[in-house]
Design a protein around this motif. Sequence first.
Motif, PDB file in Angstrom:
ATOM      1  N   TYR A   6     -47.483   6.462 -26.145  1.00 54.20           N
ATOM      2  CA  TYR A   6     -46.124   6.185 -25.685  1.00 54.20           C
ATOM      3  C   TYR A   6     -46.087   5.080 -24.639  1.00 54.20           C
ATOM      4  N   THR A  28     -45.330  12.013 -14.007  1.00 55.42           N
ATOM      5  CA  THR A  28     -44.638  13.291 -13.877  1.00 55.42           C
ATOM      6  C   THR A  28     -45.674  14.389 -13.683  1.00 55.42           C
TER       7      THR A  28
ATOM      8  N   PHE B 102     -38.894  14.836 -23.399  1.00 55.95           N
ATOM      9  CA  PHE B 102     -40.310  14.736 -23.744  1.00 55.95           C
ATOM     10  C   PHE B 102     -40.827  13.331 -23.449  1.00 55.95           C
ATOM     11  N   TYR B 103     -40.068  12.338 -23.897  1.00 52.54           N
ATOM     12  CA  TYR B 103     -40.506  10.952 -23.716  1.00 52.54           C
ATOM     13  C   TYR B 103     -40.472  10.545 -22.253  1.00 52.54           C
ATOM     14  N   GLU B 105     -41.043  12.523 -19.734  1.00 47.67           N
ATOM     15  CA  GLU B 105     -42.214  13.105 -19.078  1.00 47.67           C
ATOM     16  C   GLU B 105     -43.477  12.322 -19.400  1.00 47.67           C
ATOM     17  N   GLN B 106     -43.515  11.758 -20.616  1.00 49.58           N
ATOM     18  CA  GLN B 106     -44.673  10.948 -20.994  1.00 49.58           C
ATOM     19  C   GLN B 106     -44.632   9.576 -20.350  1.00 49.58           C
ATOM     20  N   LYS B 107     -43.553   9.274 -19.642  1.00 50.45           N
ATOM     21  CA  LYS B 107     -43.317   7.925 -19.114  1.00 50.45           C
ATOM     22  C   LYS B 107     -43.370   6.915 -20.256  1.00 50.45           C
ATOM     23  N   ALA B 108     -42.744   7.257 -21.381  1.00 48.80           N
ATOM     24  CA  ALA B 108     -42.767   6.374 -22.551  1.00 48.80           C
ATOM     25  C   ALA B 108     -42.080   5.065 -22.224  1.00 48.80           C
ATOM     26  N   LYS B 109     -42.542   3.990 -22.852  1.00 48.12           N
ATOM     27  CA  LYS B 109     -41.924   2.684 -22.643  1.00 48.12           C
ATOM     28  C   LYS B 109     -40.491   2.727 -23.186  1.00 48.12           C
ATOM     29  N   PRO B 110     -39.563   2.015 -22.512  1.00 47.46           N
ATOM     30  CA  PRO B 110     -38.155   2.079 -22.917  1.00 47.46           C
ATOM     31  C   PRO B 110     -37.923   1.754 -24.393  1.00 47.46           C
ATOM     32  N   ILE B 112     -39.520   2.554 -26.881  1.00 49.30           N
ATOM     33  CA  ILE B 112     -39.702   3.747 -27.714  1.00 49.30           C
ATOM     34  C   ILE B 112     -38.434   4.599 -27.682  1.00 49.30           C
ATOM     35  N   GLU B 202     -36.841   3.659  -9.690  1.00 44.54           N
ATOM     36  CA  GLU B 202     -37.111   5.071  -9.985  1.00 44.54           C
ATOM     37  C   GLU B 202     -38.066   5.710  -8.983  1.00 44.54           C
ATOM     38  N   PRO B 212     -34.958  13.106 -10.157  1.00 46.13           N
ATOM     39  CA  PRO B 212     -34.662  12.265 -11.321  1.00 46.13           C
ATOM     40  C   PRO B 212     -33.946  13.039 -12.439  1.00 46.13           C
TER      41      PRO B 212
END
Lengths: 274, 336
Positions: A6, A28, B102-103, B105-110, B112, B202, B212
């Motif tokens: 991700y 997190t 979910f994303y 928490e994963q710190k997914a790239k925007p 995505i 953030e 957040p």
Amino acid sequence: MSQNPYHDDRGNKDASITKRHGVGEIPTRKGGKSRPAPGGPFLIGDAMTGGYGKGPDILHDCTVSVDRGEIAVIVGPNGAGKSTAMKAVFGMLDVRSGSVRLDGEDITALSPQDRVAKGMGFVPQNNNIFTSLSVEENLEMGAFIRRDDISGTMEQVFDLFPILREKRRQAAGELSGGQRQQVAVGRALMTRPKVLMLDEPTAGVSPIVMDELFDRIIEVARTGIPILMVEQNARQALEIADKGYVLVQGQNAYTGTGKELLADPEVRKSFLGG
Amino acid sequence: MDLLNAIVALSNFVLVPAIAYGSQLALGALGVTLIYGILRFSNFAHGDTMAFGTMVTILVTWWMQSAGISLGPLPTALLALPFGMLGCIALLLVTDRLVYRFYREQKAKPVILVIVSMGVMFILNGLVRFIIGPDDQRFADGERFIITARDFKQMTGLEEGLAIKTTQALTVVTAVLVVALLFWFLNRTRTGKSMRAYSDNEDLALLSGINPERVVMYTWMIVAALATVAGVLYGLDKSFKPFTYFQLLLPIFAAAIVGGLGSPIGAIAGGFIIAFSEVTITYAWKKVLGHALPESLAPDGLVQLLSTDYKFAVSFVILLIVLLFRPTGLFKGKSV
């Protein structure tokens, strides 16, 4: 970190569909509970070993601490893990062994948010102000967790940094480097923290402004707030330090009072340029 | 040559409809811009979010109509609007809990999240059609016009008439109120400021003790309310059809980007720019020009630059021009 699929955006730079400005990097973490652990210094990161995510350890058995009324300074060469040690104390990376204790409590398991609520104030090295908010709003946001009247604390901050009173309505992003650092420290003071942690507060400011900032930091310490800070300008920082830590490759190399370290021929030779 | 008639005809066919349509686009674009600014991605599910909120409102309106509840001259849908908002808020919060969190928490790239929102879009699209069907639905009731073309002609003795629909007036009034409320909220309240702080930085927001998850929750709630209002006003003014709402995504995004993504004022300006361009370019100017020009210059053809079927091309071209020459938008948004 890079193993996480991700985190791969396949080189996307299209800002018309995503905004990269201000993206958070603090991972997190599910916060645990604190436990009582009486005794010891006011704030101590004790024998911390750890690194970012699943990456290799950066800190090895590293200890930093600060007591009431003191200024403790962490110095060391580039890449020694100075900022990492600060982040570890603040819970921004996994401490695999060792512990962090604040005011008689073991807070190793707490998330960074919970540590703010426990009274820790942190000023990061970069991006340490809200650029699009006014100076006054920056300070208000600093006091977000407080529900009482904040005007008194704001007056104190304005007394400490008079220039901020003048510029209170201006967007913080329009200020000069030194003024931004004042906003950053002011924001952290607004929570009325029990301990203040500064990550290179004088990075990128002129020598005159730097002296001024050091003076202000001493003033803050005199009000009774213990200060733990990382500094690039080792000599000046050690001059005002009650306690100094020299880190090398994530380990404690030398520890002592600021004066001792300044007088130590080894430290002088390797870090202070003779 | 008759300038007065020209102005009346212009108002009737261009100004009034464009102002109403512009307000609807502005409300939609505000939602898009808030998600972009605070959650940092372009939410492609926004059109279908509008459709869902409107659908709930329509269902409640029908129930109220069958129960004999009405607002007199005003559409019953206004009474049902709060229920639609609540339904939409519930939907977005559940979506966030099940999908987006979910994303986060994963710190997914925007980027995505952009793709994820597309998936959400398809699901919502299906959900709305499954519940209310793919067809056109009308739910406007009450007084249809504030002033009809015939009354206007009788009153003024002019050749041209000016009709103002209740829904058009309602749209503008509601939009002004909602926008004023939103700006007050963002600039004056503690929660609003914390949302701006989170949008700006953030990590620092977290270090200031701003939760957040709280900020994200408030953002979805506000966006749901805005989307429902925009969708219901559009539906009252025209009609409700799930596919039309999906298509609205383009003018809404064009509006948000023209104004500058992340800038609320820009979203409003962008909404009106897109609406006016669309209406003026697809309008047949024969009548207005016939009144405004001397007889010898009066046009023979329709003087319509583009057929209304091509109205989306207008948004597209404006979007392209802005992205080519001023990618930050008119009000210096954050897309740099």
